[in-house]
Design a protein around this motif. Structure first.
Motif, PDB file in Angstrom:
ATOM      1  N   TYR A   1       0.825  -1.212   0.000  1.00 47.79           N
ATOM      2  CA  TYR A   1       0.000   0.000   0.000  1.00 47.79           C
ATOM      3  C   TYR A   1       0.854   1.254   0.000  1.00 47.79           C
ATOM      4  CZ  TYR A   1      -3.404   3.429   1.777  1.00 47.79           C
ATOM      5  OH  TYR A   1      -4.200   4.537   1.949  1.00 47.79           O
TER       6      TYR A   1
ATOM      7  N   THR B   1       3.061  11.817  11.332  1.00 48.73           N
ATOM      8  CA  THR B   1       3.833  11.793  10.078  1.00 48.73           C
ATOM      9  C   THR B   1       3.256  10.813   9.054  1.00 48.73           C
ATOM     10  OG1 THR B   1       5.309  10.119  10.989  1.00 48.73           O
ATOM     11  CG2 THR B   1       6.004  12.404  11.217  1.00 48.73           C
ATOM     12  N   GLY B   2       2.286  10.008   9.472  1.00 43.18           N
ATOM     13  CA  GLY B   2       1.652   9.071   8.541  1.00 43.18           C
ATOM     14  C   GLY B   2       2.331   7.716   8.471  1.00 43.18           C
ATOM     15  N   THR B   3       3.455   7.550   9.165  1.00 46.39           N
ATOM     16  CA  THR B   3       4.172   6.268   9.075  1.00 46.39           C
ATOM     17  C   THR B   3       3.469   5.149   9.853  1.00 46.39           C
ATOM     18  OG1 THR B   3       5.579   7.048  10.876  1.00 46.39           O
ATOM     19  CG2 THR B   3       6.469   7.215   8.658  1.00 46.39           C
ATOM     20  N   ILE B   4       2.440   5.505  10.608  1.00 44.99           N
ATOM     21  CA  ILE B   4       1.662   4.484  11.333  1.00 44.99           C
ATOM     22  C   ILE B   4       1.058   3.479  10.326  1.00 44.99           C
ATOM     23  CG2 ILE B   4      -0.536   5.780  11.340  1.00 44.99           C
ATOM     24  CD1 ILE B   4       0.578   4.040  14.461  1.00 44.99           C
ATOM     25  N   VAL B   5       0.858   3.967   9.086  1.00 48.14           N
ATOM     26  CA  VAL B   5       0.316   3.110   8.020  1.00 48.14           C
ATOM     27  C   VAL B   5       1.201   1.879   7.817  1.00 48.14           C
ATOM     28  CG1 VAL B   5      -0.018   3.032   5.516  1.00 48.14           C
ATOM     29  CG2 VAL B   5      -0.925   4.931   6.818  1.00 48.14           C
ATOM     30  N   LEU B   6       2.506   2.065   7.966  1.00 48.16           N
ATOM     31  CA  LEU B   6       3.434   0.936   7.775  1.00 48.16           C
ATOM     32  C   LEU B   6       3.130  -0.172   8.782  1.00 48.16           C
ATOM     33  CD1 LEU B   6       6.785   2.860   7.257  1.00 48.16           C
ATOM     34  CD2 LEU B   6       5.455   1.665   5.516  1.00 48.16           C
TER      35      LEU B   6
ATOM     36  N   GLN C   1       8.712   0.323  -0.873  1.00 44.78           N
ATOM     37  CA  GLN C   1       8.257  -0.312   0.371  1.00 44.78           C
ATOM     38  C   GLN C   1       6.969  -1.112   0.140  1.00 44.78           C
ATOM     39  OE1 GLN C   1       5.404   0.269   2.425  1.00 44.78           O
ATOM     40  NE2 GLN C   1       4.581   1.914   1.165  1.00 44.78           N
TER      41      GLN C   1
ATOM     42  N   PRO D   1       4.549   6.971   3.447  1.00 44.08           N
ATOM     43  CA  PRO D   1       4.973   6.844   4.850  1.00 44.08           C
ATOM     44  C   PRO D   1       6.458   6.492   4.910  1.00 44.08           C
ATOM     45  CG  PRO D   1       3.782   4.873   4.165  1.00 44.08           C
ATOM     46  CD  PRO D   1       3.876   5.760   2.971  1.00 44.08           C
ATOM     47  N   LEU D   2       7.289   7.448   5.288  1.00 47.14           N
ATOM     48  CA  LEU D   2       8.740   7.236   5.235  1.00 47.14           C
ATOM     49  C   LEU D   2       9.411   7.685   6.524  1.00 47.14           C
ATOM     50  CD1 LEU D   2       9.227   8.883   1.720  1.00 47.14           C
ATOM     51  CD2 LEU D   2       9.074   6.442   2.155  1.00 47.14           C
ATOM     52  N   TYR D   3      10.435   6.963   6.929  1.00 46.54           N
ATOM     53  CA  TYR D   3      11.256   7.395   8.062  1.00 46.54           C
ATOM     54  C   TYR D   3      12.433   8.178   7.480  1.00 46.54           C
ATOM     55  CZ  TYR D   3       8.599   4.027  10.806  1.00 46.54           C
ATOM     56  OH  TYR D   3       7.588   3.341  11.425  1.00 46.54           O
TER      57      TYR D   3
ATOM     58  N   PHE E   1      15.555   1.623   4.754  1.00 40.09           N
ATOM     59  CA  PHE E   1      14.109   1.711   4.892  1.00 40.09           C
ATOM     60  C   PHE E   1      13.406   0.553   4.182  1.00 40.09           C
ATOM     61  CE2 PHE E   1      10.054   3.295   3.101  1.00 40.09           C
ATOM     62  CZ  PHE E   1       9.359   3.451   4.281  1.00 40.09           C
TER      63      PHE E   1
ATOM     64  N   ARG F   1      14.306  -0.422  15.483  1.00 37.55           N
ATOM     65  CA  ARG F   1      14.146   0.784  14.667  1.00 37.55           C
ATOM     66  C   ARG F   1      13.829   2.003  15.537  1.00 37.55           C
ATOM     67  NH1 ARG F   1      12.234   4.888  12.477  1.00 37.55           N
ATOM     68  NH2 ARG F   1      10.666   4.986  14.113  1.00 37.55           N
TER      69      ARG F   1
ATOM     70  N   PRO G   1       0.058   5.164   0.374  1.00 44.46           N
ATOM     71  CA  PRO G   1      -0.898   6.266   0.527  1.00 44.46           C
ATOM     72  C   PRO G   1      -0.438   7.493  -0.262  1.00 44.46           C
ATOM     73  CG  PRO G   1       0.026   5.579   2.653  1.00 44.46           C
ATOM     74  CD  PRO G   1       0.822   4.930   1.584  1.00 44.46           C
TER      75      PRO G   1
ATOM     76  N   SER H   1      -0.655  -1.594   8.151  1.00 45.48           N
ATOM     77  CA  SER H   1      -0.854  -2.441   6.967  1.00 45.48           C
ATOM     78  C   SER H   1       0.096  -3.637   6.951  1.00 45.48           C
ATOM     79  CB  SER H   1      -0.680  -1.613   5.683  1.00 45.48           C
ATOM     80  OG  SER H   1       0.642  -1.137   5.589  1.00 45.48           O
TER      81      SER H   1
END
Lengths: 312, 241
Positions: free
Chosen positions: A78, B81-86, A145, A84-86, A94, B10, A80, B89
């Motif tokens: 998925y 930041t939206g990374t919760i999606v990782l 990813q 969604p990136l660190y 990553f 991480r 979005p 999902s």
């Protein structure tokens, strides 16, 4: 293959989607279209396993979203709209992390890493911190990813938003490559993009499917007419005769420099390529040279607006 | 287990690779050192055991402060930041996500406690306290800090942004800290209830004095378990909203 049957989702008392049913085959690229509030985002979130639907079932190759949640999510990739990136990680770190997060053993991810990075066209940036990348490269990183674990279904929400023309062309190629190995579902507001990359379209309006099929099928269903502009070389009489033969109406001719004529005409059956072909053939048969022929509004826009208006 | 460890590694890397983690760590060590110097190492002669007891009390308070500050990021930042999606999902369960985040907090707590060890080491060199007493004291601090991290993990899991997470975690932690004061002004049965719920006093004191307190272990582990369970439930509930 992803199968959706009677999918409904409510936020409290507010209906987001209701009674959605469709099947998408392996290696098919399907576009999800709809105005704001049509239920696109909710549908994408449910398909990505982020939300549990209020009613109905969603399965990927037999794995059910509710009863086999982990198995279902392991088959999904998925992306979005905002990737969604660190930002403190490098591209390589990553993607390696995301592969493991999706349940792949580290060795297996490491073995696939170069291939995925190349597929997402990130090879030159793989050792760079994500925080230092441009928007376009971040999108590609988001794609990487989403596909590192070889998902059966890849869901891309607005994959080209914010990209420059060069990046759009490159992203199109990336998406086409994805469809070789997986089912791809794309949501986009840029209808020409959907038209460019998808085999089939699903149009949502008010939380329901109002139409589904190929662009040509939807055009046939939408009916109506299309306004086209042609840049032609030939006499006004010959152009008039050709347009009449092609059953074009509302013919407006304007002389341009260099002996050219700009013709604005209305063709029957919006979206049907046949009407344009017939017009071009008629023009050529009447000795008129065709320099260019384009639709005044995007074809898909016309179909889309027609279908959503019809449903409303 | 590999999923838990993956998330923990991480998140811990994110702590130590960003300025924020070092700011919290430095600030906590500075406050701890200053308070130790001001209140434990007084100008009057004291038994080394008393100095050690005060050290554990001070460091316990600072460890809770650090726990609240460091845990506010765990889920709330990912949501911002939206990374919760990782995580959402991924095939990992909510339990694994929560435990991974919690473990990263424990690793940070361990780092902080390890960096404070020079203070009791000085007391041991210059006084008459044993390594066992220091070890038991640190066990108490670790249990106390882990309860604080569990509270912070839960606050972060239910909050949309870090500031709200910080406020909620600070309020709840403060409540547990202040329970001993409430127990002094209330009558039975609340007196006993609040005395039991107090983080310091009844539960930490034995550890400060070098005695392993089973009741304290059960209490801190129970608090941690309860808040981790709440964090897990809140993440599961988000899928159904």
């Amino acid at each position: 293959m992803i199968t959706v049957e009677g999918l409904s989702h409510y936020y409290g008392d507010r209906r987001a989607v209701e009674g959605l049913s469709f099947t998408i085959q392996q290696n098919e690229c399907v576009g999800l279209l709809g105005l704001n509030g049509a239920g696109k985002s909710t549908t994408m979130k449910v398909l990505a396993g982020l939300l549990v639907p209020t009613g109905g079932t969603v399965t990927i190759d037999g794995a059910d979203l509710v009863s086999s949640g982990a198995q279902f999510r392991s088959r999904i990739g998925y992306l979005p709209e905002d990737p969604p990136l660190y930002k403190e990680m490098t591209v390589r770190e990553f993607v390696l992390y995301c592969g493991q997060l999706k349940g792949m053993p580290r060795a297996a991810v490491a073995a696939r890493l170069d291939e995925v990075i190349a597929l997402a066209q990130l090879t030159a940036r793989q050792h760079q911190l994500i925080g230092e990348l441009s928007h376009g490269y971040r999108k590609r990183c988001g794609i990487a990813q989403a596909i590192i674990h070889k998902p059966s279904v890849v869901i891309l929400d607005e994959p080209i938003s914010g990209l420059d023309p060069k990046q759009i062309v490159e992203m199109r190629q990336v998406i086409r490559n994805l469809a070789k190995d997986a089912t791809v579902i794309i949501s986009s507001h840029i209808l020409s993009e959907i038209s460019e990359t998808c085999d089939r379209l699903i149009v949502l309006n008010g939380g329901k499917i109002v139409a589904a099929g190929t662009e040509a099928e939807l055009a046939a269903r939408a009916g109506g007419s299309a306004r086209v502009t042609a840049l032609l070389r030939g006499s006004a009489e010959a152009i008039q005769r050709a347009c009449t033969t092609a059953r074009a109406t509302n013919i407006e001719l304007r002389e341009e420099a260099g002996g050219l004529t700009r013709a604005h005409v209305t063709l029957a059956s919006a979206g049907a390529e046949d009407a344009k072909e017939v017009l071009v053939a008629a023009l050529v048969n009447n000795g008129v040279g065709v320099r260019r022929i384009v639709e005044d509004d995007g074809e898909l826009e016309q179909i889309f607006l027609g279908l959503t208006k019809e449903a409303s | 287990m590999s999923g838990i460890w993956l998330i923990a590694r991480r998140d811990f890397s994110a702590f130590v690779n960003t300025l924020w983690g070092w700011v919290i760590l430095s600030l906590a060590l500075l406050i701890d050192g200053l308070l130790f110097n001001a209140f434990a190492l007084t100008s009057t002669a004291r038994y080394s055991a008393e100095v050690l007891t005060d050290f554990f009390l001070i460091t316990g308070g600072v460890a809770l402060f650090a726990a609240v500050a460091i845990t506010m990021r765990l889920f709330a930042e990912e949501r911002q930041t939206g990374t919760i999606v990782l995580l959402e999902s991924s095939p990992l369960s909510e339990v694994q996500s929560v435990l991974g985040k919690y473990l990263s907090g424990l690793m940070f707590l361990g780092l902080f406690l390890a960096l404070t060890s020079f203070m009791p080491a000085m007391v041991m060199v210059n006084g008459k306290v044993s390594a066992e007493e220091i070890g038991v004291g640190y066990l108490g601090l670790f249990l106390l800090g882990s309860a604080g991290i569990a509270i912070g993990t839960w606050a972060s899991a239910i909050s949309r942004n870090q500031l709200i997470a910080l406020v909620i975690a600070a309020a709840v932690t403060l409540f547990f800290v202040m329970c001993w004061m409430l127990s002094r002004v209330l009558d039975a049965p609340f007196k006993g209830l609040f005395a039991y719920m107090a983080f310091f006093d009844k539960h930490l004191s034995p550890f400060q004095e070098g005695r392993i307190n089973t009741e304290g272990i059960v209490f801190f582990v129970s608090v941690s378990f309860a808040f981790l369970l709440l964090a897990t439930r809140s993440l599961i509930a988000r899928r159904w909203e």
